[in-house]
Design a protein around this motif. Sequence first.
Motif, mmCIF file in Angstrom:
data_model
loop_
_atom_site.group_PDB
_atom_site.id
_atom_site.type_symbol
_atom_site.label_atom_id
_atom_site.label_comp_id
_atom_site.label_asym_id
_atom_site.label_seq_id
_atom_site.Cartn_x
_atom_site.Cartn_y
_atom_site.Cartn_z
ATOM 1 N N ALA A 182 -3.072 -130.130 4.946
ATOM 2 C CA ALA A 182 -2.442 -129.718 3.684
ATOM 3 C C ALA A 182 -3.102 -128.466 3.122
ATOM 4 C CB ALA A 182 -2.513 -130.862 2.672
ATOM 5 N N LYS A 183 -4.409 -128.343 3.319
ATOM 6 C CA LYS A 183 -5.129 -127.177 2.799
ATOM 7 C C LYS A 183 -4.713 -125.883 3.497
ATOM 8 C CE LYS A 183 -9.187 -129.764 1.256
ATOM 9 N NZ LYS A 183 -10.605 -130.118 1.523
ATOM 10 N N GLN A 184 -4.111 -125.990 4.675
ATOM 11 C CA GLN A 184 -3.622 -124.791 5.362
ATOM 12 C C GLN A 184 -2.437 -124.171 4.602
ATOM 13 O OE1 GLN A 184 -5.644 -124.068 8.061
ATOM 14 N NE2 GLN A 184 -6.569 -125.984 7.366
ATOM 15 N N PHE A 185 -1.799 -124.979 3.728
ATOM 16 C CA PHE A 185 -0.625 -124.515 3.000
ATOM 17 C C PHE A 185 -0.887 -124.332 1.505
ATOM 18 C CE2 PHE A 185 0.794 -126.782 6.747
ATOM 19 C CZ PHE A 185 1.806 -125.975 7.258
ATOM 20 N N ALA A 186 -1.924 -124.974 0.979
ATOM 21 C CA ALA A 186 -2.171 -124.978 -0.470
ATOM 22 C C ALA A 186 -2.952 -123.748 -0.911
ATOM 23 C CB ALA A 186 -2.922 -126.241 -0.854
ATOM 24 N N LYS A 187 -2.686 -123.317 -2.152
ATOM 25 C CA LYS A 187 -3.454 -122.228 -2.769
ATOM 26 C C LYS A 187 -4.373 -122.741 -3.875
ATOM 27 C CE LYS A 187 -0.145 -118.632 -1.546
ATOM 28 N NZ LYS A 187 0.794 -117.578 -2.021
ATOM 29 N N THR A 188 -4.104 -123.950 -4.344
ATOM 30 C CA THR A 188 -4.980 -124.632 -5.299
ATOM 31 C C THR A 188 -5.198 -126.040 -4.784
ATOM 32 O OG1 THR A 188 -4.100 -123.359 -7.168
ATOM 33 C CG2 THR A 188 -5.287 -125.401 -7.683
ATOM 34 N N VAL A 189 -6.455 -126.473 -4.728
ATOM 35 C CA VAL A 189 -6.775 -127.795 -4.191
ATOM 36 C C VAL A 189 -7.449 -128.640 -5.265
ATOM 37 C CG1 VAL A 189 -8.071 -129.074 -2.457
ATOM 38 C CG2 VAL A 189 -7.023 -126.877 -1.854
ATOM 39 N N ILE A 200 1.981 -130.280 -3.138
ATOM 40 C CA ILE A 200 1.691 -131.087 -1.952
ATOM 41 C C ILE A 200 0.830 -132.264 -2.407
ATOM 42 C CG2 ILE A 200 0.709 -131.136 0.365
ATOM 43 C CD1 ILE A 200 0.880 -128.062 0.376
ATOM 44 N N LEU A 201 1.292 -133.461 -2.137
ATOM 45 C CA LEU A 201 0.521 -134.656 -2.446
ATOM 46 C C LEU A 201 0.098 -135.314 -1.135
ATOM 47 C CD1 LEU A 201 2.759 -136.287 -5.224
ATOM 48 C CD2 LEU A 201 1.098 -134.441 -5.448
ATOM 49 N N THR A 202 -1.124 -135.822 -1.086
ATOM 50 C CA THR A 202 -1.544 -136.596 0.072
ATOM 51 C C THR A 202 -2.023 -137.963 -0.397
ATOM 52 O OG1 THR A 202 -3.873 -135.900 0.038
ATOM 53 C CG2 THR A 202 -2.319 -134.499 1.238
ATOM 54 N N GLY A 203 -1.826 -138.958 0.461
ATOM 55 C CA GLY A 203 -2.248 -140.308 0.090
ATOM 56 C C GLY A 203 -2.533 -141.171 1.298
ATOM 57 N N SER A 204 -3.615 -141.948 1.238
ATOM 58 C CA SER A 204 -3.975 -142.870 2.312
ATOM 59 C C SER A 204 -3.577 -144.302 1.989
ATOM 60 C CB SER A 204 -5.495 -142.818 2.561
ATOM 61 O OG SER A 204 -5.886 -141.523 2.928
#
Length: 421
Positions: free
Chosen positions: A37-44, A103-107
Amino acid sequence: MERYLPRLLEVEIEEELSATGGILIEGPKWCGKSTTAKQFAKTVVELQRPDVFRKYKAYADMGEENLLTGEKPILFDEWQKIPELWDYIRAYIDQGGVRGHFILTGSTKPIEDKNRHSGTGRFVKVLMRPMSLWESGDSTGEVSLGGLFEGVEKISGTNDHNLNRLAFLICRGGWPETVYDNERAALRMPRRYLDVLLDADLAGMDGIRRSPARARAILRAYARNISTPAKMATIWRDVEANDAALDPKTLDSYIGAFEKLFVIEDVGAWSPSLRSKTTIRTADTRQFTDPSLAAAALNITPNGLVDDMNTFGLMFESMAVRDLRVYAGSLGGKVFQYHDAKGLEADAVVHLSNGEWGAVEVKLGGSDSIEEAAKNLLKLKERVNTDKMGEPAFLMILTGMQYAYRRPDGVMVVPIGCLKN
């Protein structure tokens, strides 16, 4: 700086970001969601960090505009820690008609909330699994699943995986962190995964207290039935032998929790139109998201697998299903299994969204098993009503052997170490 391993899912992520306001990347812990996801995000925004969580939880509680401030796309890592984010982002997307902003990520699949909007039309869910052998650099990629669907008739390929190497790849799993580790360190990763899962994640997901010892026993029973259509009653009896207080409803609660944590992912039944009246068994095949978790649950080593060829074969099938799911997903397809009342089986059926399909038998090796698998696949082809379902794009035996080739009867024999999407 750690080397980034490209993932097949990147193409889907890029396409969905260009078409919708936000995407949700779900999948098991440590499978690489955040890194990709960080490959696409500009703010993390890393919500697993306590200081970041406290700040953004305060923003959400107060309805602060700073909650969604930052250069877009904004990545909210482990978003489910602040469930209110979903509705704030949905409202933002509705207001501006934006695309590719979040972009949201979740485990962990979030707890059901009837008041939370489904997000349909604003979010697209994308499932990331652990790495396939092609993504981890353990497949030559000389045979393409997509190529088979396109009608490639001649195949060739060679890989040098022997039984010891295949056993190691099963026990190591598809975890990005382990690819460049030495073997001892790599093999510790799945065991550490289960420790974290059972001691922290299982309790933290919904506030329900669950026994780590009982959870481990259930996973062990599940692993003993991997790659089989075992009924839940069979798994319950397996656990009950050492846990008389376990009732079926409690077992269902634990299994549901493992599904929400993306630990287990059974394979559903394929129900094609058949030429004759044959009952199709609809029981799911028991599977883990990654075979290394099953190996860790059983506390089995690569040497232990080589000494137990029956378990080795079932674990090999699990690894094959994981890879087929990753490859099929990149082609817009899904993986099912077939089993009818006459005893005819196919370990995997890859079905694309356009209706095309191909059948797969998984065999670790041996000429006798290859012959039997080919006969099964050809019987399945005859049993399916191809007037309605279409001819199979391919019939494939996915093996642990060295060479890829096409048999005279048209069945493809493909080593798992030669396959890619």
